[in-house]
Design an enzyme around this catalytic site. Structure first.
Site: not given
Length: 260
Positions: A59, A122
């Protein structure tokens, strides 16, 4: 398919604060995506049309320490005169300072940065100061210092294993498979930072941000473990937590079966 081609894999690091995400964009926003920036530079150096595939889309504002991508070039491209080392050097010279290619190597023709991936990790960096630090605001998500981290750890155990994470995604096309496996979630204190590391076989759109948003709600006493269990058992977006802000989120590592 390109006749007589070579498949090149590259590992890329980038600061996503100034970009609208990984995904290729067109028009005036072309240089505001990581993918487009890389393609523009590769096309300029190689003097050919280049389309790269990434291991996943990140994103706006999300960073990467180890994003993986691949692209094809003609077999005649690799010569003693034009090595992969030179290509990496030339690309990094032309790329903006917030995007850097860490490595380029030739891989099997059927390698795909996304579909060949077996694990992704992540890391979310959360700023737990009472007052946010102005110097780290792009690289950590300020959450304040009133978090029950033990409750967050207990909640994270609910996500381990294989689940339908449909409710923990902003994916619009829900015809796709939404079953994912989470291998581990770890918490590590680094002074004022709380680092949450999440490793899975893959992630849906916004899934990591919603998982962490849910953990934060639990840590603030705004959501119970029973409510999280219900959200997992009843996979609708409205039952899961908020989508956490993108600052502080890093794509840390992408793994493949052929790696030792």
């Amino acid at each position: 398919m390109m006749a007589g081609r070579k498949n090149l894999k590259m590992v890329v690091s980038f600061d996503g604060a100034g970009y609208l995400g990984w995904q290729r964009l067109g028009g005036m926003q072309k240089k505001k995506s990581i993918q487009s920036c890389l393609e523009i530079v590769l096309q300029e150096i190689l003097n050919m049309d280049i389309k790269i595939a990434g291991s996943g889309r990140t994103d706006a504002g999300v960073h990467a320490k180890g994003q993986v991508a691949n692209f094809y070039v003609p077999s005649s491209f690799l010569t003693d005169r034009f090595s992969l080392q030179r290509l990496k050097k030339d690309c990094n010279h032309k790329l903006p300072d917030d995007i850097q290619i860490l490595s380029i190597e030739e891989v099997a023709d059927n390698f795909h940065s996304r579909y060949s991936a077996t694990r992704k990790t992540y890391i979310y960096y959360l700023d737990t100061r009472e007052v946010p630090c102005v110097f780290s605001r792009k690289y950590s998500l300020w959450v304040g210092n009133k978090l029950d981290v033990e409750a967050m750890k207990e909640c994270s155990s609910l996500f381990i294993g294989k689940h339908d994470f449909r409710g923990f995604s902003s994916e619009k096309d829900m015809k796709k498979d939404t079953i994912r496996r989470i291998y581990n979630i770890t918490f590590k204190r680094e002074k004022h930072l709380l680092a949450i590391s999440i490793t899975g076989d893959g992630f849906l759109y916004n899934m990591v941000r919603i998982l962490v948003g849910t953990l934060l709600e639990v840590g603030r006493g705004e959501r119970t473990l029973e409510q999280v269990r219900f959200a997992l058992d009843n996979p609708k977006r409205k039952y899961a937590g908020v989508t956490a802000g993108s600052s502080g989120l890093f794509l840390y590592k992408v793994e493949y079966n052929d790696e030792k």
